[in-house]
Design a protein around this motif. Structure first.
Motif, PDB file in Angstrom:
ATOM      1  N   LEU A   1      19.423  58.283  26.821  1.00  0.00           N
ATOM      2  CA  LEU A   1      19.193  59.926  27.084  1.00  0.00           C
ATOM      3  C   LEU A   1      18.047  59.845  27.925  1.00  0.00           C
ATOM      4  O   LEU A   1      16.922  59.358  27.488  1.00  0.00           O
ATOM      5  CB  LEU A   1      19.122  60.652  25.771  1.00  0.00           C
ATOM      6  N   PRO A   2      17.820  60.948  28.998  1.00  0.00           N
ATOM      7  CA  PRO A   2      16.656  61.194  29.585  1.00  0.00           C
ATOM      8  C   PRO A   2      15.704  61.906  29.068  1.00  0.00           C
ATOM      9  O   PRO A   2      16.040  62.699  27.928  1.00  0.00           O
ATOM     10  CB  PRO A   2      17.258  61.697  30.898  1.00  0.00           C
ATOM     11  N   GLU A   3      14.234  61.575  29.265  1.00  0.00           N
ATOM     12  CA  GLU A   3      13.428  62.832  28.753  1.00  0.00           C
ATOM     13  C   GLU A   3      13.770  64.196  29.440  1.00  0.00           C
ATOM     14  O   GLU A   3      13.217  65.185  28.621  1.00  0.00           O
ATOM     15  CB  GLU A   3      12.004  62.160  28.907  1.00  0.00           C
ATOM     16  N   SER A   4      13.958  64.080  30.719  1.00  0.00           N
ATOM     17  CA  SER A   4      14.050  65.488  31.221  1.00  0.00           C
ATOM     18  C   SER A   4      14.991  65.127  32.554  1.00  0.00           C
ATOM     19  O   SER A   4      15.475  64.190  32.817  1.00  0.00           O
ATOM     20  CB  SER A   4      12.621  65.956  32.039  1.00  0.00           C
ATOM     21  N   ILE A   5      15.594  66.597  32.882  1.00  0.00           N
ATOM     22  CA  ILE A   5      16.529  66.246  33.976  1.00  0.00           C
ATOM     23  C   ILE A   5      16.156  67.309  34.875  1.00  0.00           C
ATOM     24  O   ILE A   5      15.633  68.422  34.673  1.00  0.00           O
ATOM     25  CB  ILE A   5      17.983  66.863  33.459  1.00  0.00           C
ATOM     26  N   CYS A   6      16.021  66.810  35.976  1.00  0.00           N
ATOM     27  CA  CYS A   6      15.551  67.609  37.144  1.00  0.00           C
ATOM     28  C   CYS A   6      16.998  68.220  38.099  1.00  0.00           C
ATOM     29  O   CYS A   6      17.402  67.419  38.576  1.00  0.00           O
ATOM     30  CB  CYS A   6      14.508  66.626  38.305  1.00  0.00           C
ATOM     31  N   ALA A   7      16.960  69.570  38.010  1.00  0.00           N
ATOM     32  CA  ALA A   7      18.052  70.124  38.633  1.00  0.00           C
ATOM     33  C   ALA A   7      17.840  71.065  39.739  1.00  0.00           C
ATOM     34  O   ALA A   7      16.662  71.492  40.006  1.00  0.00           O
ATOM     35  CB  ALA A   7      18.858  70.932  37.525  1.00  0.00           C
ATOM     36  N   ASP A   8      18.663  71.366  40.401  1.00  0.00           N
ATOM     37  CA  ASP A   8      18.358  72.274  41.967  1.00  0.00           C
ATOM     38  C   ASP A   8      19.295  73.513  41.759  1.00  0.00           C
ATOM     39  O   ASP A   8      19.701  73.809  42.417  1.00  0.00           O
ATOM     40  CB  ASP A   8      18.983  71.275  43.209  1.00  0.00           C
ATOM     41  N   ARG A   9      18.934  74.313  40.501  1.00  0.00           N
ATOM     42  CA  ARG A   9      19.337  75.594  40.214  1.00  0.00           C
ATOM     43  C   ARG A   9      20.906  75.699  40.225  1.00  0.00           C
ATOM     44  O   ARG A   9      21.351  76.771  40.707  1.00  0.00           O
ATOM     45  CB  ARG A   9      18.583  76.406  41.127  1.00  0.00           C
ATOM     46  N   GLY A  10      21.681  74.746  39.881  1.00  0.00           N
ATOM     47  CA  GLY A  10      22.871  74.795  39.816  1.00  0.00           C
ATOM     48  C   GLY A  10      23.390  75.686  38.527  1.00  0.00           C
ATOM     49  O   GLY A  10      22.352  75.833  37.772  1.00  0.00           O
ATOM     50  N   LYS A  11      24.345  76.358  38.512  1.00  0.00           N
ATOM     51  CA  LYS A  11      24.634  77.381  37.558  1.00  0.00           C
ATOM     52  C   LYS A  11      24.611  76.797  36.178  1.00  0.00           C
ATOM     53  O   LYS A  11      24.364  77.423  35.433  1.00  0.00           O
ATOM     54  CB  LYS A  11      26.108  78.043  37.721  1.00  0.00           C
ATOM     55  N   GLU A  12      25.153  75.665  35.961  1.00  0.00           N
ATOM     56  CA  GLU A  12      25.092  74.988  34.520  1.00  0.00           C
ATOM     57  C   GLU A  12      23.648  74.863  33.930  1.00  0.00           C
ATOM     58  O   GLU A  12      23.487  74.911  32.927  1.00  0.00           O
ATOM     59  CB  GLU A  12      25.892  73.944  34.649  1.00  0.00           C
TER      60      GLU A  12
ATOM     61  N   VAL B   1      18.702  71.339  25.706  1.00  0.00           N
ATOM     62  CA  VAL B   1      17.474  71.389  25.094  1.00  0.00           C
ATOM     63  C   VAL B   1      17.482  71.201  23.539  1.00  0.00           C
ATOM     64  O   VAL B   1      16.578  70.504  23.019  1.00  0.00           O
ATOM     65  CB  VAL B   1      16.861  72.758  25.384  1.00  0.00           C
ATOM     66  N   ASN B   2      18.230  72.125  22.937  1.00  0.00           N
ATOM     67  CA  ASN B   2      18.163  72.196  21.655  1.00  0.00           C
ATOM     68  C   ASN B   2      18.942  70.975  20.739  1.00  0.00           C
ATOM     69  O   ASN B   2      18.587  70.546  19.995  1.00  0.00           O
ATOM     70  CB  ASN B   2      18.692  73.352  21.093  1.00  0.00           C
ATOM     71  N   GLY B   3      19.896  70.664  21.457  1.00  0.00           N
ATOM     72  CA  GLY B   3      20.912  69.713  20.759  1.00  0.00           C
ATOM     73  C   GLY B   3      20.482  68.213  21.106  1.00  0.00           C
ATOM     74  O   GLY B   3      20.576  67.306  20.250  1.00  0.00           O
ATOM     75  N   LEU B   4      20.162  68.032  22.256  1.00  0.00           N
ATOM     76  CA  LEU B   4      19.441  66.665  22.806  1.00  0.00           C
ATOM     77  C   LEU B   4      18.092  66.467  23.146  1.00  0.00           C
ATOM     78  O   LEU B   4      17.674  65.271  23.293  1.00  0.00           O
ATOM     79  CB  LEU B   4      20.374  66.270  23.942  1.00  0.00           C
ATOM     80  N   ASN B   5      17.295  67.434  22.755  1.00  0.00           N
ATOM     81  CA  ASN B   5      15.705  67.256  22.918  1.00  0.00           C
ATOM     82  C   ASN B   5      15.627  66.829  24.615  1.00  0.00           C
ATOM     83  O   ASN B   5      14.921  65.907  24.586  1.00  0.00           O
ATOM     84  CB  ASN B   5      15.305  66.447  22.047  1.00  0.00           C
TER      85      ASN B   5
END
Length: 217
Positions: A28-39, A49-53
């Protein structure tokens, strides 16, 4: 993304040998860098955030350069494999021209197999020129290949988390349900489960009344 890649390659029918050492990413990654996708902007990302930290980071609008490493990978995969695959689109479709989708030659499974080959080649065969080594990496004489840099980083720099069975249910949509004497009510339907039976949820609801519970579906 966090699946064991050896098992994944078997599941898509790859005959090439793919071992844990050659494609070691199953954490599992520590963080995800996204490009403002709706999801990633919606409340759905709260489950990450809450389920997988996992921390969510969204870049600013129209700043693809802030995800340069990711954006460049799309073009690298195209140049190394997709452009040469049968049915590839090599020029933009002309107005009233032939629909290039009708010339497709690969199905979804074959596309996955092609990408797996490209990932293997990138990780194990493609050296990274002018990689910015630090003194510790130089001391350990780390080869300039992505897979070797990964293994060194996992040993020396990272705190990785394995995926436990069932945890990926946190990626499913969630809703609030009611535990009642007649079952777990969600979207107008009644459900049960081994945990509810073992914990005597329905008996307790008959005595104490219904209660709310969060479910993934």
């Amino acid at each position: 993304a966090a699946e064991d890649k050896t098992e994944y390659c078997k599941s898509i029918g790859l005959s090439m040998p793919m071992t844990e050492k050659e494609w070691p990413c199953h954490f599992l990654p520590e963080s995800i860098c996204a490009d403002r996708g709706k999801e990633y902007l919606s409340y759905a990302s709260d489950d990450l955030v809450n389920g997988l930290n996992i921390r969510m980071d969204n870049t600013a609008s129209y700043r693809a350069d802030w995800k340069g490493l990711v954006e460049r990978q799309f073009k690298l995969m195209d140049e190394r494999g997709l452009h040469w695959a049968p049915g590839a689109v090599r020029e933009e479709r002309k107005l009233m021209g032939v629909d290039y989708r009708l010339d497709a030659k690969l199905n979804l499974l074959e596309c996955r197999q092609l990408f797996a080959h490209l990932f293997y080649q990138h990780n194990n065969v493609h050296p990274i020129k002018n990689y910015p080594y630090d003194e510790f990496m130089i001391e350990d004489n780390v080869p300039p290949y992505p897979v070797d840099l990964w293994h060194w980083g996992i040993r020396n720099r990272s705190h990785v988390r394995e995926v436990s069975p069932g945890i990926m249910a946190n990626l499913l949509p969630s809703a609030e349900a009611r535990v009642t004497a007649s079952g777990i009510i969600v979207h107008g339907l009644s459900y049960s489960c081994p945990a509810a039976i073992k914990g005597r949820w329905f008996d307790k609801a008959r005595v104490k009344g219904s209660s709310a519970i969060r479910v993934n579906f």
